[in-house]
Design a protein around this motif. Structure first.
Motif, short mmCIF file in Angstrom:
data_model
loop_
_atom_site.label_atom_id
_atom_site.label_comp_id
_atom_site.label_asym_id
_atom_site.label_seq_id
_atom_site.Cartn_x
_atom_site.Cartn_y
_atom_site.Cartn_z
N GLN A 144 67.03 4.80 48.37
CA GLN A 144 66.16 4.11 49.32
C GLN A 144 65.13 5.06 49.95
OE1 GLN A 144 65.87 0.79 49.58
NE2 GLN A 144 67.30 0.95 47.86
N ARG A 145 65.51 6.32 50.11
CA ARG A 145 64.53 7.32 50.57
C ARG A 145 63.40 7.46 49.55
NH1 ARG A 145 67.27 12.78 53.19
NH2 ARG A 145 68.61 11.77 54.73
N PHE A 146 63.76 7.48 48.27
CA PHE A 146 62.75 7.57 47.21
C PHE A 146 61.81 6.37 47.26
CE2 PHE A 146 65.58 10.17 44.06
CZ PHE A 146 65.46 11.28 44.89
N VAL A 147 62.39 5.18 47.33
CA VAL A 147 61.57 3.97 47.34
C VAL A 147 60.64 3.96 48.55
CG1 VAL A 147 61.63 1.45 47.55
CG2 VAL A 147 63.24 2.62 46.03
N ALA A 148 61.16 4.33 49.72
CA ALA A 148 60.35 4.36 50.93
C ALA A 148 59.19 5.35 50.79
CB ALA A 148 61.20 4.72 52.14
N ALA A 149 59.48 6.51 50.20
CA ALA A 149 58.42 7.51 50.00
C ALA A 149 57.35 7.01 49.05
CB ALA A 149 59.03 8.81 49.47
N MET A 150 57.75 6.31 48.00
CA MET A 150 56.78 5.79 47.04
C MET A 150 55.91 4.70 47.68
SD MET A 150 57.30 7.69 44.48
CE MET A 150 58.02 8.98 45.53
N LYS A 151 56.49 3.91 48.59
CA LYS A 151 55.72 2.88 49.28
C LYS A 151 54.65 3.49 50.18
CE LYS A 151 59.16 -0.83 49.19
NZ LYS A 151 60.08 -1.68 49.97
#
Length: 230
Positions: A85-92
């Motif tokens: 979820q940290r990865f997804v948030a960073a990509m957003k």
């Protein structure tokens, strides 16, 4: 055809499979830095300057026990999904395409060869990355996640799954990778592998691995493979 690729590729060329991070999307450094931050939170001092060197091409399933060994503590069952979820948030928040990727993909399309993506990233993460970088139209419905399969690279399963989905043999595929674990997965799948890699960084000594230094070189290699196999 180069000598390296001829050791594995038998043709005709029926499928090109792309890794995602570091090949299509310039997200690997961000994800590696997040892993370094998590390592420091756990008690293992990995500076950001060594993040890519330490974690490049690795899956979260491999990174977690690595951090646990070096930090001397267990991270728990929720560590992987939390990092995801940290990865997804960073990509957003924003991510950039690798330089020249749209022109390269347009050139590959003109060659008429089908393409797929096979990555250690989750499908959720890749959906965000491809939307942010305008790459979604190239790969609609043609994305495979080793994380979602539960068998991350360097296991070859995700590449074999991509070939199976296309209905082709591994020896009729060419993979574009940038990491050693990804290249190992491609080689173990029985596929030719082209690596996007700077000249000062050594290639792994495996059969069927060729280097390019910029994405614009990749369509030329594919064109040569098509000529040889025709």
């Amino acid at each position: 055809m180069t000598l390296a690729l001829s050791q594995v590729f038998r043709g005709p060329l029926k499928l090109v499979i792309f890794d995602c991070d570091g090949v299509l999307v310039d997200s690997e450094e961000t994800c590696c830095r997040l892993c370094a931050q998590a390592a420091r939170e756990a008690g293992w001092n990995v500076p950001d300057a060594l993040a890519v060197q330490t974690f490049s091409g690795m899956s979260l399933a491999t990174i977690q026990p690595m951090i646990e060994r070096n930090a001397g503590k267990k991270l728990g069952a929720e560590w992987e999904p939390t990092m995801q979820q940290r990865f997804v948030a960073a990509m957003k928040e924003g991510v950039e395409p690798v330089s020249g990727v749209h022109a390269m993909l347009d050139a590959v399309q003109k060659l008429g060869v089908p393409v797929r993506v096979a990555s250690n990233s989750s499908c959720e993460e890749m959906d965000v990355k491809f939307e942010k970088t305008s790459l979604s139209p190239y790969f609609d419905g043609r994305i495979h996640s080793a994380r979602d399969m539960g068998v991350p690279k360097p296991r070859p399963d995700v590449y074999l799954k991509a070939a199976e989905a296309e209905g082709v043999l591994p020896c009729e595929c060419v993979v574009l990778e940038d990491s050693d674990p990804g290249a190992k997965a491609a080689v173990d799948a029985g596929m030719a592998c082209v690596m996007l890699r700077a000249p000062e960084k050594a290639l792994p000594d495996w059969k069927g691995v060729e280097r390019i230094e910029k994405l614009s070189d990749f369509p030329h290699i594919l064109s040569e493979l098509i000529k040889v196999a025709s």
